[in-house]
Every structure is written in C-alpha cells, then in structure tokens.
Design a protein around this motif. Structure first.
Motif, PDB file in Angstrom:
ATOM      1  N   HIS A 116     -27.920  41.509  32.407  1.00  0.00           N
ATOM      2  CA  HIS A 116     -28.247  42.178  33.657  1.00  0.00           C
ATOM      3  C   HIS A 116     -27.967  41.232  34.800  1.00  0.00           C
ATOM      4  O   HIS A 116     -28.752  40.317  35.072  1.00  0.00           O
ATOM      5  N   ARG A 168     -26.290  46.838  37.662  1.00  0.00           N
ATOM      6  CA  ARG A 168     -26.975  47.449  36.523  1.00  0.00           C
ATOM      7  C   ARG A 168     -26.808  46.544  35.305  1.00  0.00           C
ATOM      8  O   ARG A 168     -26.093  45.547  35.345  1.00  0.00           O
ATOM      9  N   ASP A 169     -27.477  46.899  34.203  1.00  0.00           N
ATOM     10  CA  ASP A 169     -27.302  46.117  32.989  1.00  0.00           C
ATOM     11  C   ASP A 169     -26.124  46.648  32.183  1.00  0.00           C
ATOM     12  O   ASP A 169     -25.659  47.780  32.372  1.00  0.00           O
TER      13      ASP A 169
END
Length: 116
Positions: A98, A103-104
């Motif tokens: 992340h 975003r991850d």
C-alpha cells in the motif's frame, strides 16, 4: 500502476523452510505497508504478516515465532522467511503493498505446499 513480482513458493516437508520475495515496481511513493496474506482451499484470505510504516510488524498468531517478515525499502522488496512449516501452512500466499496516497495492490500469488 504498481506491479508486484512474487517468488519463492514451492513444495517442502513439514519442518522445512521457504523464503518468499515480493518486488514492487512502478510506485511514485514509498510504501506505508507491505505484507503477506494467504488463502487455503475453501477458506478466506487471511493476514500472515504486515509491516506498517517500516516500524511495526504484526503477525497472525498461527505463525508467530516461525515466520519473519522483513523489508528492503531501497529495493521496494518485502520478504517472508517461513521456518518450521506445517501442513496447515499450505496455501496460496499473496503479497500486498500500500503506497502512500494510493490504493493497495495485490500480487498474483505463489503456492506453498507442505506435505509429508
């Protein structure tokens, strides 16, 4: 777009060891967390270990004392050293990173099979 390259899975007997590696590329920012999850057949994906802000590492109770997560921030790489492997560790292991301000991302997964 961040891309993840995982390696290190395989077949091992109980009590054996494996080391997983995950290299992250394409991120503009450093990573606030890097970690590993796993999913066994018929089960939900679960956390194995995660390093947050390079300071705190959390482990699932089932792997404490056996698995060690480490990070090489210069190489954008996260490792999972797995010792004293048990049949119940059999699963597909996924890298998760992340980046800050993003975003991850998930890796494609690497199979770990512990068999007698």
């Amino acid at each position: 777009q961040v891309q993840l390259g995982e390696s290190g899975g395989g077949l091992v007997q109980p009590g054996g060891s494996l080391r997983l590696s995950c290299v992250a590329s394409g991120s503009t920012f450093s990573f606030k967390s890097m970690g590993w999850y796993r999913q066994a057949p018929g089960k939900q994906r679960e956390l194995v270990a995660v390093s947050t802000n390079g300071e705190t590492t959390n482990y699932a109770d089932s792997v404490k004392g056996r698995f060690t997560l480490s990070r090489d921030n210069a190489k954008n790489t996260v490792y999972l050293q797995m010792n004293s492997l048990k049949p119940e560790d059999t699963a597909v292991y996924y890298c998760n990173v992340h980046p800050f301000f993003d975003r991850d991302y998930w890796g494609q997964g690497t199979q770990v099979t512990v068999f007698s």
